[in-house]
Design a protein around this motif. Structure first.
Motif, PDB file in Angstrom:
ATOM      1  N   MET A 156       0.852  -1.202   0.000  1.00  0.00           N
ATOM      2  CA  MET A 156       0.000   0.000   0.000  1.00  0.00           C
ATOM      3  C   MET A 156       0.882   1.243   0.000  1.00  0.00           C
ATOM      4  N   PRO A 157       0.602   2.224  -0.863  1.00  0.00           N
ATOM      5  CA  PRO A 157       1.427   3.430  -0.899  1.00  0.00           C
ATOM      6  C   PRO A 157       1.329   4.203   0.416  1.00  0.00           C
ATOM      7  N   GLU A 158       2.415   4.897   0.744  1.00  0.00           N
ATOM      8  CA  GLU A 158       2.396   5.746   1.927  1.00  0.00           C
ATOM      9  C   GLU A 158       1.405   6.884   1.727  1.00  0.00           C
ATOM     10  N   THR A 159       0.661   7.202   2.761  1.00  0.00           N
ATOM     11  CA  THR A 159      -0.336   8.267   2.630  1.00  0.00           C
ATOM     12  C   THR A 159       0.283   9.653   2.748  1.00  0.00           C
TER      13      THR A 159
ATOM     14  N   GLU B 185      -5.769   7.359   8.910  1.00  0.00           N
ATOM     15  CA  GLU B 185      -4.375   7.011   8.652  1.00  0.00           C
ATOM     16  C   GLU B 185      -3.598   8.213   8.128  1.00  0.00           C
ATOM     17  N   LEU B 186      -4.171   8.925   7.174  1.00  0.00           N
ATOM     18  CA  LEU B 186      -3.481  10.092   6.625  1.00  0.00           C
ATOM     19  C   LEU B 186      -3.289  11.154   7.704  1.00  0.00           C
ATOM     20  N   SER B 187      -4.300  11.391   8.528  1.00  0.00           N
ATOM     21  CA  SER B 187      -4.180  12.400   9.581  1.00  0.00           C
ATOM     22  C   SER B 187      -3.064  12.055  10.557  1.00  0.00           C
ATOM     23  N   ARG B 188      -2.978  10.779  10.941  1.00  0.00           N
ATOM     24  CA  ARG B 188      -1.899  10.359  11.842  1.00  0.00           C
ATOM     25  C   ARG B 188      -0.534  10.508  11.176  1.00  0.00           C
ATOM     26  N   ALA B 189      -0.447  10.085   9.918  1.00  0.00           N
ATOM     27  CA  ALA B 189       0.829  10.160   9.215  1.00  0.00           C
ATOM     28  C   ALA B 189       1.265  11.608   9.010  1.00  0.00           C
TER      29      ALA B 189
ATOM     30  N   GLU C 199      -5.737   9.359  -5.538  1.00  0.00           N
ATOM     31  CA  GLU C 199      -6.958   8.739  -6.054  1.00  0.00           C
ATOM     32  C   GLU C 199      -8.197   9.250  -5.318  1.00  0.00           C
ATOM     33  N   ARG C 200      -8.018   9.821  -4.110  1.00  0.00           N
ATOM     34  CA  ARG C 200      -9.111  10.397  -3.338  1.00  0.00           C
ATOM     35  C   ARG C 200      -8.935  11.910  -3.199  1.00  0.00           C
ATOM     36  N   ARG C 201      -8.126  12.502  -4.068  1.00  0.00           N
ATOM     37  CA  ARG C 201      -7.800  13.928  -4.020  1.00  0.00           C
ATOM     38  C   ARG C 201      -7.322  14.332  -2.617  1.00  0.00           C
ATOM     39  N   ASN C 202      -6.545  13.406  -2.027  1.00  0.00           N
ATOM     40  CA  ASN C 202      -5.897  13.606  -0.727  1.00  0.00           C
ATOM     41  C   ASN C 202      -6.886  13.856   0.406  1.00  0.00           C
ATOM     42  N   ALA C 203      -8.073  13.255   0.298  1.00  0.00           N
ATOM     43  CA  ALA C 203      -9.060  13.352   1.367  1.00  0.00           C
ATOM     44  C   ALA C 203      -8.490  12.750   2.646  1.00  0.00           C
ATOM     45  N   LEU C 204      -8.881  13.321   3.774  1.00  0.00           N
ATOM     46  CA  LEU C 204      -8.316  12.929   5.059  1.00  0.00           C
ATOM     47  C   LEU C 204      -8.984  11.678   5.610  1.00  0.00           C
TER      48      LEU C 204
ATOM     49  N   LEU D 106     -11.842  13.126  16.600  1.00  0.00           N
ATOM     50  CA  LEU D 106     -11.731  14.446  15.995  1.00  0.00           C
ATOM     51  C   LEU D 106     -10.667  15.280  16.709  1.00  0.00           C
ATOM     52  N   ILE D 107     -10.655  15.241  18.042  1.00  0.00           N
ATOM     53  CA  ILE D 107      -9.635  15.968  18.792  1.00  0.00           C
ATOM     54  C   ILE D 107      -8.244  15.425  18.455  1.00  0.00           C
ATOM     55  N   ALA D 108      -8.113  14.104  18.361  1.00  0.00           N
ATOM     56  CA  ALA D 108      -6.825  13.505  18.004  1.00  0.00           C
ATOM     57  C   ALA D 108      -6.383  13.976  16.617  1.00  0.00           C
ATOM     58  N   GLY D 109      -7.351  14.165  15.737  1.00  0.00           N
ATOM     59  CA  GLY D 109      -7.031  14.575  14.377  1.00  0.00           C
ATOM     60  C   GLY D 109      -6.559  16.008  14.247  1.00  0.00           C
ATOM     61  N   THR D 110      -6.721  16.795  15.320  1.00  0.00           N
ATOM     62  CA  THR D 110      -6.283  18.192  15.261  1.00  0.00           C
ATOM     63  C   THR D 110      -4.780  18.346  15.490  1.00  0.00           C
ATOM     64  N   ARG D 111      -4.094  17.257  15.834  1.00  0.00           N
ATOM     65  CA  ARG D 111      -2.663  17.357  16.181  1.00  0.00           C
ATOM     66  C   ARG D 111      -1.853  17.986  15.068  1.00  0.00           C
ATOM     67  N   ALA D 112      -2.125  17.635  13.828  1.00  0.00           N
ATOM     68  CA  ALA D 112      -1.349  18.186  12.712  1.00  0.00           C
ATOM     69  C   ALA D 112      -1.538  19.690  12.599  1.00  0.00           C
ATOM     70  N   ALA D 113      -2.796  20.159  12.740  1.00  0.00           N
ATOM     71  CA  ALA D 113      -3.054  21.594  12.631  1.00  0.00           C
ATOM     72  C   ALA D 113      -2.335  22.369  13.724  1.00  0.00           C
TER      73      ALA D 113
END
Length: 264
Positions: free
Chosen positions: A1-4, A30-34, A22-27, A87-94
Motif C-alpha cells: 500500500m502506498p504511503e499516505t 491514517e493520513l491524519s496520523r501520518a 486517487e481520493r484527491r488527498n481526502a483525510l 476528531l480531537i486527536a485529528g487536530t494534532r497536525a493543525a
C-alpha cells in the motif's frame, strides 16, 4: 500500500506531501496520523529549518473522506464520544503546523476544501496555483467546521470576512482567494512547486533562532495583552541578540557577504 504522506528533506527544507491522489488527498484517520507524525518529525529535526506542505496528483486536500469506509473516518456517526475523541486527536497536525518553531509554506496545486483548507490556513504562508479552487465547504455539508477553520479564518481575514466565507461557502478561484487574504500569492500551476521551494529556501537560509522567536512573537501577539507580550518579546529579543547567529549577521553585513547561520 502506498504511503499516505511522503516526507523528504533537502537543503534544510522538509517537503511533506499528502499522498492519496486517487481520493484527491481526502483525510482518513491514517493520513491524519501520518501527517501529524511527519510535521512532528520536521519540527524535531535539526537539519530542517522550514517546511512545505502540499498534495499529490493535482489537489491539495478536499477535506474529510466522506465516501470512505466508516472505520477509516474520524466521524463515524455511531458514537458521539468516539467521534469527539477521534476528531480531537485529528487536530494534532493543525496545532503542530501552527505552533512549531519552523515556518511552513502551503503549496496549493488544486482543490483545497473543508478540513484541507483548515490545514492550509494552519501554515504560515500559502501560495496557490492559478488553477486552484478553495472552499470552506462545511456549512453546505450541514457541518460547522473542524481543525480550527473559524479560528484560523478569523485571524487571517478578519471576523467580518470570515463570517461570509464560513456561512456562505462557495468555490473560490485562486485570484479571488488572494484578494480575500486566504493565500499570499498565485503562481502558474507549473511553477508552484519551485515557487514554494524557493520561499521555503529563503526561510531556511535565515537565522533559525530569530525565525522561531519571530513566529512565537506572532503567536503571542494574538493571545497576550500588550504588557505581557512586550515582556516576552524583550526576552526573545535579548536571547537572539546574544546569539552567535546575531554576531554572524553583523560580521557578514560589515564584510558584505552572505551570512552563515548555525542556529546557536
Amino acid at each position: 500500500m502506498p504511503e499516505t504522506v511522503l516526507y523528504e528533506v533537502a537543503g534544510g527544507v522538509a517537503t511533506i506531501t499528502l499522498n492519496r491522489p486517487e481520493r484527491r488527498n481526502a483525510l482518513s484517520r491514517e493520513l491524519s496520523r501520518a501527517l501529524a507524525d511527519a510535521v512532528e518529525a520536521a519540527a524535531g529535526d535539526g537539519a530542517v529549518r522550514a517546511a512545505v506542505l502540499t498534495g499529490a496528483g493535482g489537489a491539495f486536500c478536499v477535506g474529510a473522506d466522506l465516501a470512505g469506509a466508516p472505520e477509516t473516518r474520524a466521524l463515524t456517526g455511531t458514537s458521539a464520544d468516539g467521534d469527539r475523541t477521534r476528531l480531537i486527536a485529528g487536530t494534532r497536525a493543525a496545532v503542530l503546523l501552527h505552533e512549531m518553531p519552523k515556518p511552513v509554506v502551503a503549496a496549493i496545486p488544486g482543490a483545497c476544501a473543508g478540513a484541507g483548507l483548515s490545514l492550509a490556513m494552519a501554515c504560515d504562508l500559502r501560495y496557490a496555483a492559478d488553477t486552484a479552487v478553495l472552499n470552506t465547504a462545511f456549512v453546505d455539508a450541514a457541518l460547522p467546521g473542524d481543525l480550527g477553520m473559524a479560528w484560523f479564518l478569523t485571524r487571517a481575514v478578519g471576523p467580518a470576512r470570515a463570517r461570509e466565507l464560513l456561512l456562505l461557502p462557495g468555490r473560490m478561484r485562486a485570484d479571488a482567494a488572494a484578494a480575500a487574504g486566504l493565500v499570499h500569492g498565485v503562481v502558474p500551476a507549473g511553477g508552484l512547486a519551485a515557487h514554494a521551494a524557493g520561499i521555503a529556501g529563503r526561510l531556511a537560509a535565515k537565522a533559525p533562532l530569530a525565525v522561531a522567536d519571530a513566529k512565537r512573537d506572532l503567536l503571542d501577539a494574538q493571545a497576550l495583552p500588550l504588557g505581557d507580550y512586550l515582556r516576552s518579546e524583550a526576552d526573545r529579543m535579548v536571547r537572539c541578540a546574544h546569539s552567535a547567529d546575531a554576531r554572524e549577521a553583523a560580521a557578514a553585513f560589515l564584510a558584505k557577504r552572505a551570512p552563515r547561520f548555525e542556529g546557536r
